[in-house]
Scaffold this motif. Structure first.
Motif, PDB file in Angstrom:
ATOM      1  N   LEU A  98      46.439  42.050  42.525  1.00 52.52           N
ATOM      2  CA  LEU A  98      45.686  42.907  41.602  1.00 52.52           C
ATOM      3  C   LEU A  98      45.416  44.267  42.229  1.00 52.52           C
ATOM      4  N   SER A  99      45.044  44.260  43.499  1.00 55.38           N
ATOM      5  CA  SER A  99      44.704  45.506  44.181  1.00 55.38           C
ATOM      6  C   SER A  99      45.895  46.449  44.260  1.00 55.38           C
ATOM      7  N   THR A 100      47.058  45.914  44.579  1.00 51.74           N
ATOM      8  CA  THR A 100      48.254  46.749  44.719  1.00 51.74           C
ATOM      9  C   THR A 100      48.955  46.983  43.389  1.00 51.74           C
ATOM     10  N   ASN A 101      49.256  45.909  42.667  1.00 49.94           N
ATOM     11  CA  ASN A 101      50.088  45.999  41.461  1.00 49.94           C
ATOM     12  C   ASN A 101      49.377  46.650  40.291  1.00 49.94           C
ATOM     13  N   VAL A 102      48.051  46.495  40.231  1.00 49.04           N
ATOM     14  CA  VAL A 102      47.308  47.037  39.087  1.00 49.04           C
ATOM     15  C   VAL A 102      46.475  48.258  39.494  1.00 49.04           C
ATOM     16  N   MET A 103      45.512  48.071  40.390  1.00 52.08           N
ATOM     17  CA  MET A 103      44.657  49.197  40.743  1.00 52.08           C
ATOM     18  C   MET A 103      45.426  50.287  41.480  1.00 52.08           C
TER      19      MET A 103
END
Length: 255
Positions: A114-119
């Protein structure tokens, strides 16, 4: 590096030193674009730049971690300080390190994705749009989605969730900014022969025959095949395309 500010177009490719990112850079360099690659491994980045510039192309590398808002800010601050403009962007960096059913999935790994791919992608997209609008010349952006962003994929639920988010961001940005000269699109690759997939097969996380059978065309894709689609979306040849997810998946989505 001293400021180069000129009329040469500038592109940023996150995760650009290998695989799909590097193949996309190769096509842009051939167009006369200066390409800024980013990634976490300086040695890999240096080798990619050497390869891309050996025939007179223009490329550079900036160490950046998509898990760090500060690192993302520093990347774009550097690009604007050195080149004074941003015309194209490819948000290619991402993680895919979970192969379990949802009930058994690791929440820590999900949070990392989530941290890399989205945010991380969101922060890049936000800054890219801001700079393209401020530059007064518009621009084009391509996000890396996936067939997992359009379908449920067993044993890949957390990853699929992040790529569904990429699709949502892409479509919304396409609606919000295309009338202002900034076109945002995405590609949704099927399984591609990259180092990540090769390593996962070697480790027994994936079975190559099973992956191949998912694609009606009868094989996995090649990085250059995805790069060709990205290159088209970045170009004026796709000038009437905005907020679209281009499937490059060997027929997977047609099933």
């Amino acid at each position: 590096m001293s400021s180069i500010k000129s009329d040469k177009k500038v592109a940023v490719i996150t995760g650009g030193a290998t695989g799909i990112g590097k193949e996309t850079a190769r096509l842009l360099v051939a167009d006369g674009v200066h390409v800024v690659l980013s990634g976490r491994r300086a040695d890999v980045g240096a080798r990619a730049v050497e390869e891309l510039t050996k025939d007179g192309g223009s490329a550079s590398f900036v160490v950046a971690d998509m898990d760090s808002p500060e690192s993302i800010k520093a990347l774009f601050d550097s690009v604007l300080a050195d080149y004074g403009r941003l015309d194209h962007a490819v948000n290619n960096a991402g993680l895919a390190h979970e192969t379990a059913a949802i009930a058994d999935a690791d929440p820590v790994k999900f949070q990392e994705m989530l941290s890399t791919n989205v945010m991380g992608l969101f922060l890049c997209l936000q800054r890219e749009i801001q700079e393209m609008l401020a530059g007064g010349h518009g621009g084009t952006i391509v996000n890396l989605a996936s067939i997992a962003g359009l379908n449920g994929i067993p044993w890949s639920g957390p990853y699929a969730a992040t790529k569904h988010a990429v699709v949502g961001l892409t479509k919304t940005a396409g609606l919000e900014y295309s009338s202002q000269g900034v076109r945002v699109n995405a590609v949704a690759p099927g399984a591609i022969k990259t180092d990540i997939i090769a390593n996962a097969i070697t480790l027994g996380q994936y079975d190559e025959d099973t992956i191949t059978a998912m694609h009606p065309i009868g094989r996995m894709g090649l990085p250059r095949e995805i790069a060709a689609g990205i290159h088209w979306l970045l170009s004026d040849e796709s000038s009437f395309v905005a907020g679209t997810v281009l499937n490059i998946d060997g027929g997977f989505q047609a099933k």
